[in-house]
Motif scaffolding. Structure first.
Motif, PDB file in Angstrom:
ATOM      1  N   LYS A  35       2.778   5.776 -24.031  1.00 45.98           N
ATOM      2  CA  LYS A  35       1.428   4.816 -24.046  1.00 45.98           C
ATOM      3  C   LYS A  35       0.720   4.794 -25.250  1.00 45.98           C
ATOM      4  CE  LYS A  35      -2.453   6.259 -21.483  1.00 45.98           C
ATOM      5  NZ  LYS A  35      -3.226   7.879 -20.933  1.00 45.98           N
ATOM      6  N   ALA A  36       1.040   5.977 -26.405  1.00 44.20           N
ATOM      7  CA  ALA A  36       0.046   5.333 -27.671  1.00 44.20           C
ATOM      8  C   ALA A  36       0.409   4.136 -28.317  1.00 44.20           C
ATOM      9  CB  ALA A  36       0.284   7.312 -28.043  1.00 44.20           C
ATOM     10  N   VAL A  47       4.714   7.797 -38.573  1.00 45.39           N
ATOM     11  CA  VAL A  47       4.544   8.649 -38.565  1.00 45.39           C
ATOM     12  C   VAL A  47       4.849   9.439 -38.438  1.00 45.39           C
ATOM     13  CG1 VAL A  47       2.009   8.026 -38.781  1.00 45.39           C
ATOM     14  CG2 VAL A  47       2.889   8.192 -37.253  1.00 45.39           C
ATOM     15  N   PRO A  48       6.219  10.096 -38.479  1.00 38.82           N
ATOM     16  CA  PRO A  48       7.557  10.774 -37.748  1.00 38.82           C
ATOM     17  C   PRO A  48       7.260  12.618 -37.492  1.00 38.82           C
ATOM     18  CG  PRO A  48       8.294  10.407 -39.917  1.00 38.82           C
ATOM     19  CD  PRO A  48       7.021   9.495 -39.618  1.00 38.82           C
ATOM     20  N   GLU A  49       6.464  13.067 -39.245  1.00 44.36           N
ATOM     21  CA  GLU A  49       6.492  14.366 -39.349  1.00 44.36           C
ATOM     22  C   GLU A  49       5.253  14.617 -38.285  1.00 44.36           C
ATOM     23  OE1 GLU A  49       4.748  17.492 -42.603  1.00 44.36           O
ATOM     24  OE2 GLU A  49       4.891  15.312 -42.949  1.00 44.36           O
ATOM     25  N   PHE A  50       4.221  13.976 -38.351  1.00 47.14           N
ATOM     26  CA  PHE A  50       2.667  13.957 -37.170  1.00 47.14           C
ATOM     27  C   PHE A  50       3.636  14.281 -35.825  1.00 47.14           C
ATOM     28  CE2 PHE A  50      -0.957  12.681 -34.979  1.00 47.14           C
ATOM     29  CZ  PHE A  50      -2.246  13.255 -35.703  1.00 47.14           C
ATOM     30  N   ARG A  86      -3.730   8.131 -34.487  1.00 44.78           N
ATOM     31  CA  ARG A  86      -3.165   8.220 -35.303  1.00 44.78           C
ATOM     32  C   ARG A  86      -2.824   7.392 -35.674  1.00 44.78           C
ATOM     33  NH1 ARG A  86      -1.805   7.941 -40.079  1.00 44.78           N
ATOM     34  NH2 ARG A  86      -0.407   9.215 -41.166  1.00 44.78           N
ATOM     35  N   LEU A  87      -1.733   6.570 -34.978  1.00 40.18           N
ATOM     36  CA  LEU A  87      -1.482   5.491 -34.504  1.00 40.18           C
ATOM     37  C   LEU A  87      -1.997   3.958 -34.931  1.00 40.18           C
ATOM     38  CD1 LEU A  87       1.657   5.579 -31.608  1.00 40.18           C
ATOM     39  CD2 LEU A  87       1.627   6.555 -33.799  1.00 40.18           C
ATOM     40  N   VAL A 189     -10.374  14.859 -35.673  1.00 39.70           N
ATOM     41  CA  VAL A 189      -9.095  14.071 -36.610  1.00 39.70           C
ATOM     42  C   VAL A 189      -7.824  15.671 -37.012  1.00 39.70           C
ATOM     43  CG1 VAL A 189      -9.180  12.758 -38.647  1.00 39.70           C
ATOM     44  CG2 VAL A 189     -10.969  11.848 -36.719  1.00 39.70           C
ATOM     45  N   LEU A 190      -8.791  16.234 -37.240  1.00 39.44           N
ATOM     46  CA  LEU A 190      -7.119  17.089 -38.042  1.00 39.44           C
ATOM     47  C   LEU A 190      -6.360  17.350 -37.076  1.00 39.44           C
ATOM     48  CD1 LEU A 190      -9.452  19.058 -40.356  1.00 39.44           C
ATOM     49  CD2 LEU A 190      -8.295  17.540 -40.637  1.00 39.44           C
TER      50      LEU A 190
END
Length: 397
Positions: A35-36, A47-50, A86-87, A189-190
């Motif tokens: 969805k994102a 952003v794999p780690e996120f 993030r995306l 955000v964090l």
């Protein structure tokens, strides 16, 4: 003080038949990623780690004993918003690489134990003509300026979320009212930290978040601020979150030139209020919050945060910190705020004085926030020693 409304119980009953997600958190998370990606036109693989860390967070909530149907829906919604944000930010930076050249000059960051008037200080400082604090809607829908129509749509979406939350948890109208257009905390955000533990007791997640490296999180926070600055008038940023106390080295490394405004209040008074706020939050997410577990957990979390902050402060230039005892803001703000402005290198004006009056005059419905340490299995003799000489050194007016 009523922590939740009657609608909370009704919603939990209504949502129970449809809430199978906690049994298959990875399936739910995969759907959130799809969805994102669709909404932001971005690739989560960038952003794999996120993404992996947010998956772990959702798994942690799913494994939480007593998680309510409404609590699960709330967590899923929050994780989805964080993924989309993030995306979106990652796509914007790839589309406009100059965003990362935006200078974030001499920001002011308000920190302190929760319930020590950090919000009051933030609202006053961010209201100055030359200052800017990120509004709640900007923290949830971080984007470049896309015109008034997009702005109003994001504000309305944020208002709907805030209204729903305040209806379900009326105590927050007193504890921490939400306003889509007012400055709010960096925790929106964090992606990780103790803020998630306010929703549920998750010992495994707590151990994980304590051992992880937070520098990338603060790099992401800076990117978010740069996006909000790009193409808009530049002002001095005023950021805020109590959770920064545990991560000051990362904050100061990513935002060089920061002035840290640290609000101080006797922990004996602050911790009871913290525990009450956490109990109210957990009441929305788990069926039977344990006040004594809340007391033990949050006393240790906050004492540890102050200890880490003091260690970081010892390694930083003394001029990076400005101390603000609680009494300055609670008892004599008109006399003390001009002094605070001078110490952060800002000019106190008639407009700031009027803003101070407006902030102080803002009424909150209902009774004042009520709490007692004993409800959380604590006494003053437990709290004071956990913080060493902190109260004596910093909390006197």
């Amino acid at each position: 003080m009523r922590r939740t409304s009657l609608a909370t119980s009704a919603l939990n009953v209504l949502l129970r038949p449809a809430t199978a997600g906690p049994r298959t958190p990875d399936r739910t998370f995969d759907a959130l990623v799809v969805k994102a990606e669709r909404k932001t036109r971005a690739d989560a693989a960038a952003v794999p780690e996120f993404v992996d860390d947010l998956r772990l967070l959702l798994r942690s909530f799913a494994a939480c004993p007593g998680l309510s149907p409404m609590g699960w829906q709330s967590v899923v919604s929050d994780v989805g918003v964080r993924l989309e944000n993030r995306l979106r930010i990652d796509r914007l930076i790839h589309q406009f690489p100059e965003i990362e050249d935006e200078p974030i000059e001499n920001p002011v960051v308000v920190v302190g134990l929760p319930r020590t008037a950090t919000t009051l200080a933030h609202n006053i400082l961010a209201g100055s003509e030359g200052h800017r604090g990120p509004a709640l809607w900007e923290l949830l829908f971080t984007d470049i300026d896309r015109g008034e129509g997009a702005r109003r749509a994001h504000i309305e979406d944020t208002r709907k979320m805030a209204r729903a939350f305040m209806r379900l948890a009326p105590a927050f109208r007193v504890i921490h009212p939400l306003d889509a257009e007012k400055p709010d905390e960096c925790t929106y955000v964090l992606p990780h930290g103790t803020s998630h533990l306010a929703r549920a007791d998750m010992p495994d997640y707590d151990r994980w978040q304590r051992s992880r490296h937070y520098l990338p999180d603060y790099g992401y926070l800076k990117q978010a601020v740069q996006v909000l600055q790009h193409g808009r008038p530049r002002r001095r940023w005023v950021l805020k979150s109590p959770t920064h106390l545990a991560h000051l080295p990362e904050l100061l490394a990513v935002f060089p030139g920061t002035t840290v405004v640290w609000t101080h209040r006797d922990p004996v008074a602050a911790i009871g209020s913290v525990c009450s706020m956490v109990e109210t939050t957990q009441a929305l997410h788990v069926r039977r919050p344990d006040p004594h577990v809340i007391g033990r957990t949050w006393l240790e979390l906050q004492a540890s945060a102050v200890e880490r902050a003091r260690a970081a402060r010892a390694e930083a230039p003394a001029t990076s910190f400005v101390d603000v005892p609680y009494a300055w803001l609670a008892d004599e703000p008109h006399a003390r705020m001009p002094e605070l402005y001078e110490r952060i290198g800002a000019t106190w004006t008639d407009r700031d004085a009027a803003n101070l009056d407006a902030v102080l005059a803002r009424t909150r419905p209902g009774r004042s926030h009520e709490y007692e340490l004993s409800r959380y299995g604590l006494a003053a003799s437990d709290v004071g020693p956990a913080f060493g000489d902190y109260a004596d050194r910093y909390c006197a007016a």
